[in-house]
Design a protein around this motif. Structure first.
Motif, PDB file in Angstrom:
ATOM      1  N   LEU A 226      40.986  34.375  79.120  1.00 44.96           N
ATOM      2  CA  LEU A 226      40.302  35.667  79.177  1.00 44.96           C
ATOM      3  C   LEU A 226      41.051  36.691  78.336  1.00 44.96           C
ATOM      4  O   LEU A 226      42.280  36.751  78.355  1.00 44.96           O
ATOM      5  CB  LEU A 226      40.222  36.162  80.626  1.00 44.96           C
ATOM      6  CG  LEU A 226      39.620  37.559  80.839  1.00 44.96           C
ATOM      7  CD1 LEU A 226      38.145  37.601  80.429  1.00 44.96           C
ATOM      8  CD2 LEU A 226      39.773  37.995  82.304  1.00 44.96           C
ATOM      9  N   ALA A 227      40.298  37.490  77.585  1.00 39.27           N
ATOM     10  CA  ALA A 227      40.850  38.643  76.876  1.00 39.27           C
ATOM     11  C   ALA A 227      39.928  39.821  77.143  1.00 39.27           C
ATOM     12  O   ALA A 227      38.704  39.661  77.231  1.00 39.27           O
ATOM     13  CB  ALA A 227      40.945  38.366  75.381  1.00 39.27           C
ATOM     14  N   GLY A 260      34.352  43.237  76.524  1.00 41.40           N
ATOM     15  CA  GLY A 260      34.495  44.529  75.865  1.00 41.40           C
ATOM     16  C   GLY A 260      33.410  44.722  74.823  1.00 41.40           C
ATOM     17  O   GLY A 260      32.691  43.786  74.458  1.00 41.40           O
ATOM     18  N   GLU A 261      33.281  45.953  74.362  1.00 40.36           N
ATOM     19  CA  GLU A 261      32.339  46.288  73.302  1.00 40.36           C
ATOM     20  C   GLU A 261      33.070  47.088  72.233  1.00 40.36           C
ATOM     21  O   GLU A 261      34.148  47.641  72.479  1.00 40.36           O
ATOM     22  CB  GLU A 261      31.153  47.097  73.839  1.00 40.36           C
ATOM     23  CG  GLU A 261      30.118  46.279  74.567  1.00 40.36           C
ATOM     24  CD  GLU A 261      29.340  45.339  73.661  1.00 40.36           C
ATOM     25  OE1 GLU A 261      29.535  45.394  72.423  1.00 40.36           O
ATOM     26  OE2 GLU A 261      28.561  44.535  74.186  1.00 40.36           O
ATOM     27  N   GLY A 262      32.465  47.182  71.058  1.00 40.24           N
ATOM     28  CA  GLY A 262      33.087  47.973  70.001  1.00 40.24           C
ATOM     29  C   GLY A 262      32.529  47.620  68.645  1.00 40.24           C
ATOM     30  O   GLY A 262      31.679  46.730  68.485  1.00 40.24           O
ATOM     31  N   GLY A 263      33.037  48.290  67.632  1.00 39.89           N
ATOM     32  CA  GLY A 263      32.489  48.198  66.295  1.00 39.89           C
ATOM     33  C   GLY A 263      32.693  46.864  65.608  1.00 39.89           C
ATOM     34  O   GLY A 263      32.014  46.581  64.611  1.00 39.89           O
ATOM     35  N   GLY A 266      29.951  42.525  65.513  1.00 38.10           N
ATOM     36  CA  GLY A 266      29.249  41.729  64.510  1.00 38.10           C
ATOM     37  C   GLY A 266      30.176  40.831  63.727  1.00 38.10           C
ATOM     38  O   GLY A 266      29.849  39.666  63.431  1.00 38.10           O
ATOM     39  N   ILE A 267      31.339  41.336  63.376  1.00 40.47           N
ATOM     40  CA  ILE A 267      32.330  40.552  62.626  1.00 40.47           C
ATOM     41  C   ILE A 267      32.807  39.364  63.462  1.00 40.47           C
ATOM     42  O   ILE A 267      32.926  38.235  62.961  1.00 40.47           O
ATOM     43  CB  ILE A 267      33.520  41.448  62.224  1.00 40.47           C
ATOM     44  CG1 ILE A 267      33.063  42.542  61.264  1.00 40.47           C
ATOM     45  CG2 ILE A 267      34.650  40.623  61.614  1.00 40.47           C
ATOM     46  CD1 ILE A 267      34.120  43.588  60.970  1.00 40.47           C
ATOM     47  N   LEU A 268      33.060  39.610  64.752  1.00 41.25           N
ATOM     48  CA  LEU A 268      33.531  38.534  65.626  1.00 41.25           C
ATOM     49  C   LEU A 268      32.436  37.497  65.865  1.00 41.25           C
ATOM     50  O   LEU A 268      32.712  36.291  65.911  1.00 41.25           O
ATOM     51  CB  LEU A 268      34.021  39.120  66.950  1.00 41.25           C
ATOM     52  CG  LEU A 268      35.228  40.053  66.868  1.00 41.25           C
ATOM     53  CD1 LEU A 268      35.561  40.631  68.234  1.00 41.25           C
ATOM     54  CD2 LEU A 268      36.450  39.345  66.273  1.00 41.25           C
ATOM     55  N   GLU A 269      31.207  37.957  66.016  1.00 42.28           N
ATOM     56  CA  GLU A 269      30.095  37.013  66.193  1.00 42.28           C
ATOM     57  C   GLU A 269      29.978  36.088  64.981  1.00 42.28           C
ATOM     58  O   GLU A 269      29.764  34.875  65.131  1.00 42.28           O
ATOM     59  CB  GLU A 269      28.789  37.784  66.400  1.00 42.28           C
ATOM     60  CG  GLU A 269      28.679  38.441  67.765  1.00 42.28           C
ATOM     61  CD  GLU A 269      27.441  39.299  67.909  1.00 42.28           C
ATOM     62  OE1 GLU A 269      27.000  39.512  69.058  1.00 42.28           O
ATOM     63  OE2 GLU A 269      26.908  39.750  66.875  1.00 42.28           O
ATOM     64  N   ALA A 270      30.103  36.663  63.784  1.00 43.53           N
ATOM     65  CA  ALA A 270      30.022  35.847  62.566  1.00 43.53           C
ATOM     66  C   ALA A 270      31.176  34.857  62.499  1.00 43.53           C
ATOM     67  O   ALA A 270      30.999  33.693  62.077  1.00 43.53           O
ATOM     68  CB  ALA A 270      30.022  36.766  61.346  1.00 43.53           C
ATOM     69  N   LEU A 283      31.347  36.382  73.946  1.00 45.49           N
ATOM     70  CA  LEU A 283      31.548  37.828  73.982  1.00 45.49           C
ATOM     71  C   LEU A 283      30.750  38.348  75.166  1.00 45.49           C
ATOM     72  O   LEU A 283      29.521  38.342  75.158  1.00 45.49           O
ATOM     73  CB  LEU A 283      31.086  38.463  72.664  1.00 45.49           C
ATOM     74  CG  LEU A 283      31.792  37.973  71.394  1.00 45.49           C
ATOM     75  CD1 LEU A 283      31.292  38.747  70.183  1.00 45.49           C
ATOM     76  CD2 LEU A 283      33.306  38.105  71.511  1.00 45.49           C
ATOM     77  N   MET A 284      31.462  38.796  76.195  1.00 43.65           N
ATOM     78  CA  MET A 284      30.848  39.092  77.492  1.00 43.65           C
ATOM     79  C   MET A 284      30.268  40.497  77.580  1.00 43.65           C
ATOM     80  O   MET A 284      29.628  40.842  78.577  1.00 43.65           O
ATOM     81  CB  MET A 284      31.887  38.908  78.615  1.00 43.65           C
ATOM     82  CG  MET A 284      32.659  37.601  78.536  1.00 43.65           C
ATOM     83  SD  MET A 284      31.634  36.141  78.793  1.00 43.65           S
ATOM     84  CE  MET A 284      31.339  36.248  80.560  1.00 43.65           C
TER      85      MET A 284
END
Length: 399
Positions: A226-227, A260-263, A266-270, A283-284
């Protein structure tokens, strides 16, 4: 711990009793902060402070400036109610202007504010402006300057430049204390008070199996990492995802949850898609209460490249979740030299993967870390002790 003092309205005005029955004899502290979305670690300290300060002779409230229409402020309002903190929420998406200073000055006069306690770069600047119109002492806490990008770097620099003009500057970690001294804060005005946690609220009540059942996760899904944190560059989640890919290549199929959420979403999803980790990395989104997730995880990982003293590490320790963390900011003070968790150098994907791999394959070591970390937090990082130190700072600036 004092009487209940607060709630907030949707219009931004405070609701409920504004002062306690004894507040006429108590100095008033105004905590101030700018916030976007649902905030972060500092808000746990800010919103928990008022009910503890009552016992040390101070009334207080929390004034938040937030972008107009930002839905995250509603989450913070609910947290304020749960924390018994008076919260005032004002929409503000503009640079500092005279009308805002005028409104804040009138508010401080109306509430007879004795201490303005800033918690970020903008409220550092605002405090200096408001003090020109209302006599009060200025205190600020440096929670960390983890901003990236040209404009954000400029804002942080301006906020730091305000520090020498404050009556007290409180740092939450050794490196932030040294940073304040480099910005010419005199030794007599510089303090180091670590973050802390309410160990009664954060204690394990579920086994990992029970917590996973509540989250509808198969109890036999293997090692869960978990992070938690804002999806921003300084959190190093891209490095952590790379480490998970490396672990999979070694035949260690861990599952990673990132809350978490943040800008950077999209980069992490890719990145997750590119590495073929869609079934293993999730990504929860925003996690309102992390306690069940922390109790469900086998290992908590902090992969940040910049931090002060992370509240989320205190939460993991209090909930007996074994930790792997980067050696930054106040983390060594929390984890010792291997007594309470594993540390690696920041930005090192392979070292992070090695540490996770070793801990994932050593359940006895995980159990030992969990028990030792919980005891360490109780002894050294109880929230009441922190607020006693904070009240002593207020006492000194009011002398």
């Amino acid at each position: 711990m004092g009487s209940k003092v607060s709630a907030t309205s949707a219009t931004g005005d405070s609701m409920g009793p504004k002062v306690s029955a004894t507040s006429a004899t108590k100095p008033f502290v105004l905590h101030t902060r700018i916030v976007t979305d649902v905030g972060g670690g500092p808000d746990k300290t800010i919103l928990n402070s008022p009910r503890y300060l009552q016992d040390f002779g101070y009334d207080s409230a929390c004034l938040y400036l937030h972008p107009n229409g930002d839905p995250g402020i509603e989450v913070l309002k609910q947290k304020a109610i749960e924390s018994e903190a008076e919260m005032i929420a004002w929409p503000d998406g503009k640079p500092i202007d005279f009308e805002l200073v005028k409104r804040l000055s009138q508010f401080c006069k109306d509430r007879n504010v004795a201490i303005w306690h800033a918690h970020d770069y903008k409220t550092n600047v605002l405090g200096l402006q408001v003090r020109r119109h209302w006599p009060m002492k200025l205190v600020t806490t440096t929670h960390g300057w983890g901003v990236v990008g040209g404009r954000n770097h400029l804002y942080a620099t301006v906020g730091k430049a305000c520090l020498p003009f404050y009556d007290a500057v409180v740092a939450v970690s050794d490196d932030l204390y040294l940073s304040s001294r480099r910005w010419r804060v005199s030794k007599k005005r510089a303090y180091m008070i670590q973050n802390a946690i309410d160990t009664h609220s954060f204690r394990r009540t579920l086994s990992r199996r029970q917590a996973r059942t509540q989250l509808q996760l198969n109890a036999h899904d293997g090692i869960v990492i978990l992070a938690l944190g804002r999806l921003s560059a300084e959190k190093g989640f891209d490095i952590l995802i790379d480490s998970v890919a490396e672990l999979h290549s070694r035949g260690c199929p861990v599952t990673l949850w990132i809350g978490g959420e943040g800008g950077c979403r999209g980069i992490l999803e890719a990145q997750i898609e590119r590495l073929g980790l869609s079934q293993s990395v999730r990504l929860m989104g925003h996690v309102i209460d992390p306690r069940i997730m922390l109790q469900a995880a086998d290992i908590f990982v902090l992969s940040s490249i910049s931090e002060g003293l992370p509240n989320v590490l205190l939460e993991a320790m209090a909930l007996e979740t074994p930790i792997v963390a980067t050696r930054i900011g106040g983390v060594p003070r929390l984890l010792g030299e291997g007594q309470y968790g594993v540390m690696v150098d920041p930005g090192n994907r392979d070292a992070l993967a090695d540490a996770i791999h070793d801990l994932a394959n050593d359940p006895d070591r995980r159990s030992a870390f969990a028990a030792a970390a919980r005891n360490h937090v109780i002894e050294e990082f109880a929230f009441e002790k922190r607020m006693q130190k904070m009240a002593a700072v207020y006492d000194q600036v009011l002398e």
